[in-house]
Design an enzyme around this catalytic site. Structure first.
Site, short mmCIF file in Angstrom:
data_model
loop_
_atom_site.label_atom_id
_atom_site.label_comp_id
_atom_site.label_asym_id
_atom_site.label_seq_id
_atom_site.Cartn_x
_atom_site.Cartn_y
_atom_site.Cartn_z
N ASN A 167 0.84 -1.20 0.00
CA ASN A 167 0.00 0.00 0.00
C ASN A 167 0.87 1.25 0.00
OD1 ASN A 167 0.64 -0.75 2.68
ND2 ASN A 167 -1.19 0.21 3.52
N VAL A 168 0.37 2.26 -0.68
CA VAL A 168 1.07 3.54 -0.84
C VAL A 168 0.05 4.64 -0.53
CG1 VAL A 168 2.35 5.03 -2.41
CG2 VAL A 168 2.61 2.55 -2.59
N GLU A 169 0.18 5.25 0.65
CA GLU A 169 -0.79 6.25 1.08
C GLU A 169 -0.41 7.65 0.60
OE1 GLU A 169 -1.24 5.49 5.29
OE2 GLU A 169 -2.35 3.64 4.88
N CYS B 134 -4.24 0.81 -2.28
CA CYS B 134 -4.10 -0.49 -1.61
C CYS B 134 -2.96 -1.30 -2.24
CB CYS B 134 -5.40 -1.28 -1.72
SG CYS B 134 -6.69 -0.78 -0.57
N GLU C 81 -3.10 -4.17 -3.41
CA GLU C 81 -3.57 -4.89 -4.59
C GLU C 81 -3.52 -4.01 -5.84
OE1 GLU C 81 -4.94 -4.69 -1.66
OE2 GLU C 81 -5.73 -6.63 -0.99
N CYS D 122 -9.79 -6.00 0.81
CA CYS D 122 -11.00 -5.19 0.96
C CYS D 122 -11.91 -5.42 -0.25
CB CYS D 122 -10.64 -3.71 1.11
SG CYS D 122 -10.11 -2.90 -0.41
N CYS E 167 -10.74 -4.21 -3.66
CA CYS E 167 -9.63 -5.00 -4.18
C CYS E 167 -10.06 -6.39 -4.63
CB CYS E 167 -8.51 -5.05 -3.15
SG CYS E 167 -7.72 -3.43 -3.01
#
Ligand code: THU
Length: 133
Positions: free
Chosen positions: A48-50, A59, A61, A92, A95
């Protein structure tokens, strides 16, 4: 499950944990790593990359399917996902839909309840077939 198949899942989980260690999750503090086997034997991963604009976070995925497409495409056959403790995590809802596009109902997911086909995790899925009817 045969011993060989179990070793395969363990190796995939190790890839997911390695991806999790590269996550960028300063806002949630919840790193996630995902790994999947492709039908040609490749393994693709994602973390994940926020983003400071919270709703734009990606996410794990998302990165995984992007890597799949950008490394030659193909169909996902097995998928696993882990949290910051390296424990198996269910993808989730959004995803699951991403995975359905590239794995379909028969994609096998490692879940806390065992190995399950995506058809059980995303029943009556909307997918590419609906658009060609
Ligand atoms: N997250 C994923 O990367 N994949 C999932 O399937 C569940 C949630 C991420 C999104 C966010 O960066 C963090 O986990 C907390 O929700």
């Amino acid at each position: 499950m045969t011993p060989g198949a179990e070793a395969g899942w363990a190796a995939l989980r190790a890839e997911a944990r390695a991806a999790m260690s590269r996550a960028y999750a300063p806002y949630s503090g919840y790193p996630v790593g995902a790994a999947a086997l492709v039908d040609d034997g490749r393994v693709v991963t994602g973390c994940n990359v926020e983003n400071a604009s919270y709703g734009l976070g990606l996410c794990a995925e998302c990165g995984l399917v992007s890597q799949l497409q950008n490394s030659g495409g193909g169909r996902l056959t097995r998928f696993t996902c882990v949290d910051g403790d390296g424990e198996i995590l269910v993808p989730c809802g959004r995803c699951r839909q991403l995975l359905y596009e590239f794995g379909g109902p028969d994609l096998l997911l490692e879940t806390p309840a065992g190995i399950l086909p995506l058809s059980e995790m995303l029943p009556q899925a909307f997918g590419p077939d609906h658009l060609t009817k």
